[in-house]
Design an enzyme around this catalytic site. Structure first.
Site, short mmCIF file in Angstrom:
data_model
loop_
_atom_site.label_atom_id
_atom_site.label_comp_id
_atom_site.label_asym_id
_atom_site.label_seq_id
_atom_site.Cartn_x
_atom_site.Cartn_y
_atom_site.Cartn_z
N HIS A 25 0.82 -1.22 0.00
CA HIS A 25 0.00 0.00 0.00
C HIS A 25 0.85 1.26 0.00
CE1 HIS A 25 -3.41 -2.68 1.00
NE2 HIS A 25 -3.95 -1.88 0.12
N GLU A 72 -11.10 -10.72 -3.79
CA GLU A 72 -9.66 -10.60 -3.51
C GLU A 72 -9.19 -11.64 -2.51
OE1 GLU A 72 -8.72 -6.72 -1.89
OE2 GLU A 72 -10.58 -6.64 -0.76
N CYS A 127 -9.37 -4.37 -10.43
CA CYS A 127 -8.76 -3.12 -9.96
C CYS A 127 -7.41 -3.33 -9.28
CB CYS A 127 -9.72 -2.36 -9.03
SG CYS A 127 -10.13 -3.28 -7.56
N ASP A 141 -4.46 -8.48 -3.47
CA ASP A 141 -4.67 -9.40 -2.34
C ASP A 141 -4.94 -10.81 -2.81
OD1 ASP A 141 -4.32 -8.01 0.12
OD2 ASP A 141 -6.02 -6.76 -0.45
#
Ligand code: PEP
Ligand code: MG
Length: 585
Positions: free
Chosen positions: A197, A440, A511, A464
């Site tokens: 992240h 995910e 995404c 993920d």
């Protein structure tokens, strides 16, 4: 002879593109974000004064705690604090810290951190129960001192008169946002990977990030000038003035190139055989919405709303603040859709700072929808705000980290509760929105047919999905070699999801960062995706690639990939096909 120090190059993983030049500021992220700040000779005594003052205040607090512990809990527990007091009285310990300030010209916090680290190494080498206990005392006392020194405040980089490159062992996404908004030109980090992240945030801020730079903190000294080259994955220490000029020129060229790419924004993403692909943008910060428009996004495919906390931490955003931001996003891009993902807090993202959840293994813990359902009181505010703001445009609400159908049902019940509350209070809740889930977690992909009956859309979060399917921490550089988006297991999970969506007649997008890579776009389209969501600046290249490919050809190729056994085999097949395609064109 010149006194130009030797130029050195350290290489790592270039995970966020771009070039940054600035003075190094070291941050010990693993030790609660301790900054190394340079102190000039005239400031040394002041730093030592700050240290002594902190020691005195820590001693006072420890005395009070010890007395209370003795009174209320007995002498054994009071003895723990006795040991702490003794350590604070230890001239050798404090002497070393003062010496570090004087010799290295650093702030008191850094000197405490560094001295503690050195002693920690020595105690660990001794490996006896006695020393282990003493080590624990030492670490406690260091935390005490740091608390009194900083008063809970992190230093601001706004006072620097030149851009700064943050060099860190580890950096949380929240700290990256906070620093990135100050005078930061780039990041050089010991751990991390392409989908961590912190990396994603660096990309949002258009700041270069080189990760996996083992022991970089040990080789960079404060205020040394450095260049971060995120494209090449290297960090240049003490560059010559000519090199600095050269990189600054390259940085300007990259910026010009990015601006030129906005010209394709009105072009459609249509394949050679006439299939239209929807290109959406991922955004982490509300201000990125303008860039999404500039680069031709047909909507927002992922707004990571958890980063709202960063502005507010440690407080929580209130309902009006949520309403204002969501309303603004929806209005700005209307009639195009905005997919607002409900808070995906937990894992490495802020749950400890904000919600005080302490877990041994947070990535497998109370993250995303799990945390929402565990703390409904807090998260209902967000849902209420979404229902209030939904009138401003085309709203899509997306639930993160779904691993089981029950979570979707419980989320829907929470929405119903919020709706009833709003109606009772005289607000009109919006009904015209779509509800979707992120796929995910592998279990969600495997029961996608059941989930599809309850929602309007899926969005595949490969960052993920790969982490959980391959059991590879996306932030751990030691296992990043196993983090392979093209592993057949991942392709099969994607295919299972697109097939379930198609059977149920619902939309499916993707995404994860995988969607931003133009090389993968043909394969993803071959696997059935007709919508990709990536960071705004990735959109022009994706569009270009899409306009060169034929879907039918890639559909057949995707099926062949599904039958392969390894990521290398898939990679080879893709590579050969792209070459054939190039030769034919
Ligand atoms: C993902 O997991 O792919 C995703 C888009 O979500 P995040 O990167 O925020 O975990
Ligand atoms: Mg995710």
């Amino acid at each position: 002879m010149t006194d130009q120090p030797e130029t050195r190059v350290v290489t790592g993983l270039g995970v966020a593109d771009g070039i940054g030049v600035g003075r190094a500021v070291c941050v010990a992220g693993r030790a609660a974000d301790v900054f190394r700040l340079p102190i000039d000779a005239s400031g040394i005594e002041r730093e030592i004064e700050r240290l002594r003052d902190a020691v005195e205040r820590a001693q006072e607090e420890l005395d009070t705690t010890r007395e209370r512990a003795g009174r209320e809990l007995g002498p054994e527990l009071a003895a723990i604090f006795e040991a702490h007091t003794l350590m604070l009285d230890d001239r050798a310990f404090l002497g070393r810290i003062e010496q570090c300030i004087r010799e290295e010209h650093v702030n008191a916090e850094w000197a405490v951190h560094k001295t503690t680290e050195e002693l920690e190494r020595r105690f660990e080498a001794l490996d006896s129960p006695d020393h282990k206990a003493r080590l624990e005392d030492l670490l406690d006392v260091a935390q005490y001192l740091l608390r009194f020194l900083s008063g809970g405040q992190r230093p601001s980089l706004g006072d620097f008169d030149e851009d700064v490159v943050v060099v860190a062992d580890d950096l949380t996404p929240s700290e990256a946002v906070r620093l990135g908004r100050e005078r930061v030109a780039g990041f050089a980090i010991e751990n991390g990977g392409p989908t961590s992240h912190t990396t994603i945030i660096a990309r949002s801020l258009h700041l270069p990030l080189v990760a996996g730079l083992e022991s970089v903190m040990d080789v960079v000294s404060s205020e040394e000038r450095i260049i971060v080259d995120g494209g090449e994955g290297k960090v240049i220490l003490n560059p010559t003035p000519e090199l600095v000029e050269e990189y600054k020129r390259r940085h300007r060229e990259q910026e010009d190139e990015a601006r030129r790419k906005t010209r394709s924004r009105t072009q459609k993403a249509v394949t050679l055989d006439g299939v239209e692909i929807q290109l959406l943008a991922n955004i982490d910060l509300p201000e990125e919405i303008h860039e999404a428009v500039d680069f031709g996004a047909e909507g927002i495919g992922l707004y990571r709303s958890e980063f709202l906390y960063i502005e507010k931490s440690p407080a929580l955003p209130n309902e009006e603040e949520h309403v204002e931001i969501y309303g603004r996003l929806l209005k700005t891009i209307s009639p195009r859709p905005v997919t607002i993902r409900t808070f995906d807090l937990g894992g490495r993202k802020l749950a400890q700072e904000v919600l005080d959840t302490r877990e041994a293994n947070p990535v497998l813990g109370l993250r995303g929808i799990r945390l929402t359902l565990a703390r409904r009181d807090i998260f209902k505010i967000q849902i209420r705000a979404l229902l209030r703001a939904g009138f401003e445009g085309k709203l899509k609400i997306m639930i993160p980290m779904v691993s089981a159908l029950e979570e979707v049902l419980q989320f829907k019940a929470l929405v119903a509760e919020a709706r009833a509350e709003l109606t009772r209070e005289g607000f009109e809740p919006c009904c015209d929105y779509q509800l979707g889930v992120m796929v995910e977690v592998p279990s969600a992909a495997l029961v996608a047919d059941a989930l599809a009956k309850e929602v309007d859309f899926f969005s595949i979060g490969t960052n993920d999905l790969i982490q959980y399917a391959m059991a590879v921490d996306r932030n751990n550089e030691h296992v990043s070699y196993l983090y392979r988006p093209l592993h057949p297991a991942i392709l099969r999970l994607i295919r299972q999801t697109t097939a379930s969506a198609a059977r149920a007649g619902i939309d499916v997008s993707i995404c994860g960062e995988m969607a931003a890579e133009p090389r993968y776009a043909p394969l993803l389209i071959g696997l059935g995706l007709r919508s990709l969501s990536a960071s705004p600046r990735a959109i022009p290249e994706l569009k270009k690639r899409i306009r060169e490919l034929a879907v039918e050809e890639w559909r057949q190729l995707a099926y062949r990939c599904l039958d392969l056994s390894t990521a290398d085999e898939v990679e080879d097949l893709l590579e050969r096909n792209q070459i054939t395609e190039e030769m034919a064109s």
